[in-house]
Design a protein around this motif. Sequence first.
Motif, PDB file in Angstrom:
ATOM      1  N   ILE A  11      -2.734  -1.558   5.663  1.00 13.85           N
ATOM      2  CA  ILE A  11      -3.290  -0.523   4.937  1.00 13.85           C
ATOM      3  C   ILE A  11      -2.768   1.013   5.780  1.00 13.85           C
ATOM      4  CG2 ILE A  11      -5.553   0.451   4.564  1.00 13.85           C
ATOM      5  CD1 ILE A  11      -5.019  -1.861   2.859  1.00 13.85           C
ATOM      6  N   TRP A  12      -2.552   1.754   4.887  1.00 12.28           N
ATOM      7  CA  TRP A  12      -2.028   3.178   5.646  1.00 12.28           C
ATOM      8  C   TRP A  12      -3.188   3.856   6.107  1.00 12.28           C
ATOM      9  CZ3 TRP A  12       2.432   4.366   6.755  1.00 12.28           C
ATOM     10  CH2 TRP A  12       3.806   4.078   6.102  1.00 12.28           C
ATOM     11  N   PHE A  66      -0.038   2.886  10.068  1.00 10.62           N
ATOM     12  CA  PHE A  66      -0.738   1.900   9.323  1.00 10.62           C
ATOM     13  C   PHE A  66      -1.287   0.850  10.067  1.00 10.62           C
ATOM     14  CE2 PHE A  66       3.714   0.464   9.690  1.00 10.62           C
ATOM     15  CZ  PHE A  66       3.657  -1.038   9.356  1.00 10.62           C
ATOM     16  N   ALA A  67      -2.206  -0.030   9.676  1.00 16.05           N
ATOM     17  CA  ALA A  67      -2.959  -1.069  10.226  1.00 16.05           C
ATOM     18  C   ALA A  67      -2.673  -2.398   9.582  1.00 16.05           C
ATOM     19  CB  ALA A  67      -4.336  -0.965  10.309  1.00 16.05           C
ATOM     20  N   SER A  68      -2.253  -3.437  10.338  1.00 15.67           N
ATOM     21  CA  SER A  68      -2.203  -4.668   9.756  1.00 15.67           C
ATOM     22  C   SER A  68      -2.906  -5.866  10.282  1.00 15.67           C
ATOM     23  CB  SER A  68      -0.800  -5.069  10.041  1.00 15.67           C
ATOM     24  OG  SER A  68      -0.471  -5.214  11.416  1.00 15.67           O
ATOM     25  N   ALA A  69      -3.480  -6.793   9.359  1.00 17.73           N
ATOM     26  CA  ALA A  69      -4.376  -7.850   9.749  1.00 17.73           C
ATOM     27  C   ALA A  69      -3.620  -9.281   9.436  1.00 17.73           C
ATOM     28  CB  ALA A  69      -5.528  -7.592   8.980  1.00 17.73           C
ATOM     29  N   SER A  70      -4.051 -10.095  10.458  1.00 20.97           N
ATOM     30  CA  SER A  70      -3.120 -11.400  10.247  1.00 20.97           C
ATOM     31  C   SER A  70      -3.838 -12.511  10.577  1.00 20.97           C
ATOM     32  CB  SER A  70      -1.676 -11.148  11.433  1.00 20.97           C
ATOM     33  OG  SER A  70      -1.366 -12.442  11.815  1.00 20.97           O
ATOM     34  N   ASP A  86       0.860  -1.209   0.054  1.00 19.08           N
ATOM     35  CA  ASP A  86       0.005   0.120  -0.052  1.00 19.08           C
ATOM     36  C   ASP A  86       0.887   1.317   0.066  1.00 19.08           C
ATOM     37  OD1 ASP A  86      -2.434   1.360   0.188  1.00 19.08           O
ATOM     38  OD2 ASP A  86      -2.394   1.529   2.250  1.00 19.08           O
ATOM     39  N   TRP A  87       0.570   2.279  -0.668  1.00 22.92           N
ATOM     40  CA  TRP A  87       1.141   3.622  -0.922  1.00 22.92           C
ATOM     41  C   TRP A  87       0.223   4.653  -0.090  1.00 22.92           C
ATOM     42  CZ3 TRP A  87       4.735   3.991  -5.492  1.00 22.92           C
ATOM     43  CH2 TRP A  87       5.641   5.208  -5.458  1.00 22.92           C
ATOM     44  N   SER A  88       1.246   5.246   0.897  1.00 23.68           N
ATOM     45  CA  SER A  88       0.601   6.084   1.906  1.00 23.68           C
ATOM     46  C   SER A  88      -0.030   7.345   1.070  1.00 23.68           C
ATOM     47  CB  SER A  88       1.771   6.741   2.722  1.00 23.68           C
ATOM     48  OG  SER A  88       1.033   7.819   3.439  1.00 23.68           O
ATOM     49  N   GLN A  89      -1.102   7.823   1.416  1.00 23.43           N
ATOM     50  CA  GLN A  89      -2.095   8.881   0.929  1.00 23.43           C
ATOM     51  C   GLN A  89      -1.863  10.143   1.467  1.00 23.43           C
ATOM     52  OE1 GLN A  89      -6.126   7.439   0.263  1.00 23.43           O
ATOM     53  NE2 GLN A  89      -5.385   5.423  -0.188  1.00 23.43           N
ATOM     54  N   THR A  90      -1.491  10.125   2.622  1.00 26.38           N
ATOM     55  CA  THR A  90      -1.290  11.405   3.416  1.00 26.38           C
ATOM     56  C   THR A  90       0.021  12.128   2.737  1.00 26.38           C
ATOM     57  OG1 THR A  90       0.377  10.427   4.989  1.00 26.38           O
ATOM     58  CG2 THR A  90      -2.083  10.507   5.420  1.00 26.38           C
ATOM     59  N   ARG A  91      -0.379  13.682   2.728  1.00 32.86           N
ATOM     60  CA  ARG A  91       0.485  14.289   2.079  1.00 32.86           C
ATOM     61  C   ARG A  91       1.882  14.663   2.807  1.00 32.86           C
ATOM     62  NH1 ARG A  91      -2.008  16.679  -2.011  1.00 32.86           N
ATOM     63  NH2 ARG A  91      -4.441  17.008  -1.967  1.00 32.86           N
ATOM     64  N   GLY A  92       2.987  14.835   1.907  1.00 30.49           N
ATOM     65  CA  GLY A  92       4.125  15.126   2.573  1.00 30.49           C
ATOM     66  C   GLY A  92       5.082  13.928   2.823  1.00 30.49           C
TER      67      GLY A  92
END
Length: 301
Positions: free
Chosen positions: A161-162, A170-174, A117-123
Amino acid sequence: MGTPGGGAGALRLPGLHGYAAEFSPYWPGRVACAAAQYYGIAGCGTLAVLQQNEAGIVLLRSFDWNDGLFDVTWSENNEHVLITSSGDGSLQIWDTAKTKGPLQVYKEHTQEAYSVDWSQTRGEQLVVSGSWDQTAKLWDPAVGKSLCTFKGHEGVIYSTIWSPHIPGCFASASGDQTLRVWDVKAPGVKLVIPAHQAEILSCDWCKYDENLLVTGAVDCSLKGWDLRNIRQPVFILLGHTYAIRRVKFSPFHATLLASCSYDFTVRFWDFSKPNPLLETVEHHTEFTCGLDLSLHNRGQV
């Protein structure tokens, strides 16, 4: 690709099984699909870039990789660039403006890289990957190696997911039955949520509430989690009859989400309603693994 309650476009990729679909944040109707031969158990993978127009769905570009591709994410700073994750543990960077690829390959995970996943927050231009080696890794696509590795899960990581709200979160599911929240600026896990009594295959952040996440699991349930109080879920959605493979919140409605499952269906939900299941779509004839909602066209899925 289809519209809830409306017509659907279809394109067959013979010999390939789709694992992930992601709408372009730049081009309306453009979708990247990560696919694998033989259900990802053996064989090669293909990244297919599709475009929907008046005539239907056309294949714009396709790139082959020597192992199955399980996830794909669009760059947030270049409309032609994509990253895929593969069964050989590697990530690939592709440029759809070129006919050959990949531009770069990152090979650090020791087992299947199942999520990217690619981060969507600016900067920040950061990518997170999750693997069956039980680690998540942080990447800057301009740097040839990972920036850091996150350890703590005791099972396969299926989803990373960011947060669309909080930079560096980010969060992760396992498969260890937990949802975890991480901060790239701090070592160790920030929050561990024992979300299901089953493997969790997918998670997503609400686009309108920085404290709300949803999980989808092998127990056929979707659960909503408020990070300020994780003792019990804020909602539970039941209806799928097999494991839930992917779940996504709507970019347009705070309480709307979509899920797809090994029961061959895609379902639309509004968790604010007494009867939350809005619609069940049965277009597919095999496992439904990939799902995305367009940022450009309301209702396009």
